[in-house]
Design a protein around this motif. Structure first.
Motif, PDB file in Angstrom:
ATOM      1  N   CYS A   1      59.914  -9.762   6.064  1.00  0.00           N
ATOM      2  CA  CYS A   1      60.661 -10.537   7.059  1.00  0.00           C
ATOM      3  C   CYS A   1      62.018 -10.985   6.532  1.00  0.00           C
ATOM      4  N   GLN A   2      62.113 -11.133   5.202  1.00  0.00           N
ATOM      5  CA  GLN A   2      63.373 -11.557   4.583  1.00  0.00           C
ATOM      6  C   GLN A   2      64.382 -10.406   4.467  1.00  0.00           C
ATOM      7  N   GLY A   3      63.923  -9.150   4.692  1.00  0.00           N
ATOM      8  CA  GLY A   3      64.874  -8.027   4.656  1.00  0.00           C
ATOM      9  C   GLY A   3      64.491  -6.893   3.735  1.00  0.00           C
ATOM     10  N   CYS A   4      63.298  -6.978   3.106  1.00  0.00           N
ATOM     11  CA  CYS A   4      62.839  -5.871   2.257  1.00  0.00           C
ATOM     12  C   CYS A   4      62.282  -4.738   3.116  1.00  0.00           C
ATOM     13  N   ARG A   5      62.153  -3.589   2.505  1.00  0.00           N
ATOM     14  CA  ARG A   5      61.471  -2.446   3.105  1.00  0.00           C
ATOM     15  C   ARG A   5      60.270  -2.098   2.235  1.00  0.00           C
ATOM     16  N   SER A   6      59.178  -1.640   2.849  1.00  0.00           N
ATOM     17  CA  SER A   6      58.011  -1.214   2.075  1.00  0.00           C
ATOM     18  C   SER A   6      58.355   0.019   1.246  1.00  0.00           C
ATOM     19  N   ALA A   7      58.028  -0.010  -0.037  1.00  0.00           N
ATOM     20  CA  ALA A   7      58.350   1.110  -0.935  1.00  0.00           C
ATOM     21  C   ALA A   7      57.480   2.314  -0.611  1.00  0.00           C
TER      22      ALA A   7
ATOM     23  N   LEU B   1      62.171  19.041  -4.231  1.00  0.00           N
ATOM     24  CA  LEU B   1      61.532  18.923  -5.539  1.00  0.00           C
ATOM     25  C   LEU B   1      61.169  17.469  -5.825  1.00  0.00           C
ATOM     26  N   LEU B   2      62.113  16.561  -5.628  1.00  0.00           N
ATOM     27  CA  LEU B   2      61.856  15.146  -5.886  1.00  0.00           C
ATOM     28  C   LEU B   2      60.764  14.619  -4.954  1.00  0.00           C
ATOM     29  N   GLY B   3      60.806  15.061  -3.703  1.00  0.00           N
ATOM     30  CA  GLY B   3      59.790  14.634  -2.747  1.00  0.00           C
ATOM     31  C   GLY B   3      58.397  15.058  -3.168  1.00  0.00           C
ATOM     32  N   ASN B   4      58.267  16.293  -3.652  1.00  0.00           N
ATOM     33  CA  ASN B   4      56.967  16.806  -4.081  1.00  0.00           C
ATOM     34  C   ASN B   4      56.440  16.063  -5.299  1.00  0.00           C
ATOM     35  N   ILE B   5      57.337  15.759  -6.240  1.00  0.00           N
ATOM     36  CA  ILE B   5      56.919  15.078  -7.475  1.00  0.00           C
ATOM     37  C   ILE B   5      56.491  13.654  -7.203  1.00  0.00           C
ATOM     38  N   PHE B   6      57.338  12.883  -6.512  1.00  0.00           N
ATOM     39  CA  PHE B   6      57.073  11.450  -6.390  1.00  0.00           C
ATOM     40  C   PHE B   6      56.081  11.118  -5.287  1.00  0.00           C
ATOM     41  N   ALA B   7      55.814  12.067  -4.399  1.00  0.00           N
ATOM     42  CA  ALA B   7      54.788  11.837  -3.377  1.00  0.00           C
ATOM     43  C   ALA B   7      53.405  11.684  -3.992  1.00  0.00           C
ATOM     44  N   ASN B   8      53.217  12.194  -5.220  1.00  0.00           N
ATOM     45  CA  ASN B   8      51.917  12.124  -5.890  1.00  0.00           C
ATOM     46  C   ASN B   8      51.731  10.818  -6.662  1.00  0.00           C
ATOM     47  N   PHE B   9      52.757   9.982  -6.701  1.00  0.00           N
ATOM     48  CA  PHE B   9      52.668   8.685  -7.390  1.00  0.00           C
ATOM     49  C   PHE B   9      51.929   7.677  -6.508  1.00  0.00           C
ATOM     50  N   CYS B  10      51.446   6.625  -7.164  1.00  0.00           N
ATOM     51  CA  CYS B  10      50.885   5.529  -6.381  1.00  0.00           C
ATOM     52  C   CYS B  10      52.020   4.638  -5.866  1.00  0.00           C
ATOM     53  N   ILE B  11      51.788   3.967  -4.754  1.00  0.00           N
ATOM     54  CA  ILE B  11      52.770   3.023  -4.235  1.00  0.00           C
ATOM     55  C   ILE B  11      52.835   1.843  -5.209  1.00  0.00           C
TER      56      ILE B  11
END
Length: 465
Positions: A105-111, A453-463
């Motif tokens: 609500c203060q202006g952050c976005r969910s990572a 490439l970056l999308g494929n790599i980091f999509a496998n990380f935990c939030i």
């Protein structure tokens, strides 16, 4: 993915616990968190020094949500390379969600998954191979996989590749310069020195490519298939190895009709044991499917353990000649796979009978799965099949299939350069293969990247990481 805003996520595992950590990162991280945190010392977060902890309350207006510790990391001196705030709150899922909702609500976005580490990579805090090692470190479940991930996070082989890339880039620049003076027939790149560099690169590439066979199994665990006829004690052995009642044990032949798998760590190395259906001629359709799957699992295994019941030898229902025949069948069908031959129920054999067995099959391992006798020695034998020499000597080991693929492609291009030097190719043709090799080197460390490439790599990380 927008990378110039401020993101928030739970950095610890979801669920109840003593504490939870909520991470906020981005240019407005401190300004967004400051209004909802009332420090006990009355000093606002903007005025707190970097790398300090403050005790206070997280508030929504006049309502106190929790008493928390808040860490402040300013500028580039943080994990992500940008302003970061970490809130250590009580581990109630309700409190966690209330604080996250408040920051949204203060202006952050969910990572997004892996977005904090992606920002660390894009802000130059680590190269791409180190970023990938973060995920491996989180997933490590034994000493070997942990050590491999730590080596990679400290630079691993990527620093070695980077040095070679810089040397190759220097020669590439000189060869490109020659093209500008092609009419004057001059050589700026010393061909002898260039030849030496190519030999050096080939040697390093060969070593790294060969290390993948070891690195991949150490990272993912060594699959071991336990095979043999029905009712010889395979499930009992699995339970003894795991030190728990994992598989159903019965005197009825054919009890195990599907594969049962579980993992343990032996000497810091992960082993994945597969208890398979007993191999025999059968008219039972379901048991037949289990036996078919047994052969599939042997195909996938790194090590095969053939188990037979020594009491059947003693009662003359089976001969050691028949055992050797079955062993040869497995060796012929799966050549190259390490094979352990194991006789169960040694507790019913006399010393003389055990000696006789060993004389006929020198590599035989005599155990009693039910009594857990000699099972530990069997584990040591399994550990002996694993080449941990490179791990112990802290050598660079490749564990990532993406890196392995890039190394193979770079090796192919370097070999083309070698052939070109041997037959005296002109600089313009050599430059084409050199550029390709540089491209594949850059893919490993992240000098060359694409959004996919970056999308494929980091999509496998935990939030939260």
């Amino acid at each position: 993915m927008i990378l110039n805003d401020t993101i928030v996520a739970l950095a610890t595992a979801p669920g109840s616990g003593a504490i939870a950590v909520i991470r906020v990162s981005g240019p407005e991280a401190i300004q967004i968190t400051s209004p909802v945190f009332k420090a006990k010392n009355k000093v606002s977060l903007e005025n707190q020094k970097s790398h300090t902890l403050q005790l206070g309350n997280i508030v929504d207006g006049e309502r106190i949500i929790d008493e928390s510790l808040v860490s402040v990391f300013k500028g580039t001196r943080s994990y992500t390379g940008e302003n970061t705030v970490e809130i250590s709150c009580h581990g109630s899922p309700f409190i966690q969600q209330e604080i996250i909702n408040l920051l949204l609500c203060q202006g952050c976005r969910s990572a997004q998954p892996g977005e904090f580490t992606l920002r660390a990579f894009l802000n130059g805090k680590m190269d791409l191979s180190q970023a990938e090692a973060v995920a491996d470190l989180i997933a490590s479940d034994n000493a070997a996989s942990h050590q491999l991930a730590m080596q990679q996070m400290r630079g691993g082989f990527a620093s070695e590749i980077q040095k070679l890339r810089e040397e190759l880039l220097n020669f590439a620049s000189l060869i490109e310069l020659e093209l500008d003076f092609s009419e004057e027939d001059v050589e700026f790149a010393d061909r002898k020195q260039f030849q030496d560099l190519i030999f050096k690169i080939q040697k390093v590439l060969n070593k790294l490519i060969d290390s993948f066979a070891v690195g991949n199994v150490l990272k993912n665990g060594i699959p071991v298939a336990i095979v043999g006829e029905p009712n010889v004690g395979k499930s009992t052995l699995l339970n003894a190895l795991l030190n728990e009642e994992r598989a159903i044990v019965s005197d009825i032949a054919g009890t195990t009709r599907d594969t049962i798998e579980d993992e343990i760590s032996i000497g810091g190395v992960g082993f994945r044991f597969i208890d398979t259906a007993g191999i025999r001629e059968t008219t039972d359709t379901i048991e037949g499917l289990g036996i078919k799957k047994t052969f599939q699992k042997i195909e996938q295994a790194q090590v095969v353990m053939y188990l037979f019941d020594s009491s059947k030898i003693k009662n003359e229902k089976l001969s050691l000649t028949q055992v050797k025949t079955e062993v040869e069948k497995i060796k012929n069908r799966f050549p190259g796979k390490p094979l352990l031959i194991v006789a169960n129920k040694r507790d019913i054999l006399t010393e003389e009978e055990q000696d006789s067995f060993k004389q006929q099959i020198p590599e035989l391992n005599l155990i009693s799965a039910k009594e857990n006798d000699k099972v530990e020695e069997l584990q040591e034998k399994l550990l002996g099949f694993v080449n941990t020499g490179a791990l112990k000597s802290n050598d660079a080991i490749v564990t990532n299939s993406r890196h392995y693929d890039a190394l193979l492609k770079a090796q192919e291009e370097i070999n083309k350069v070698q052939e070109g030097l041997n037959i005296g190719l002109t600089g313009d043709l050599l430059a084409i293969d050199i550029r390709q090799a540089l491209y594949y080197f850059g893919e490993i460390t992240g000098q060359i990247t694409t959004d996919d490439l970056l999308g494929n790599i980091f999509a496998n990380f935990c939030i939260g990481k």
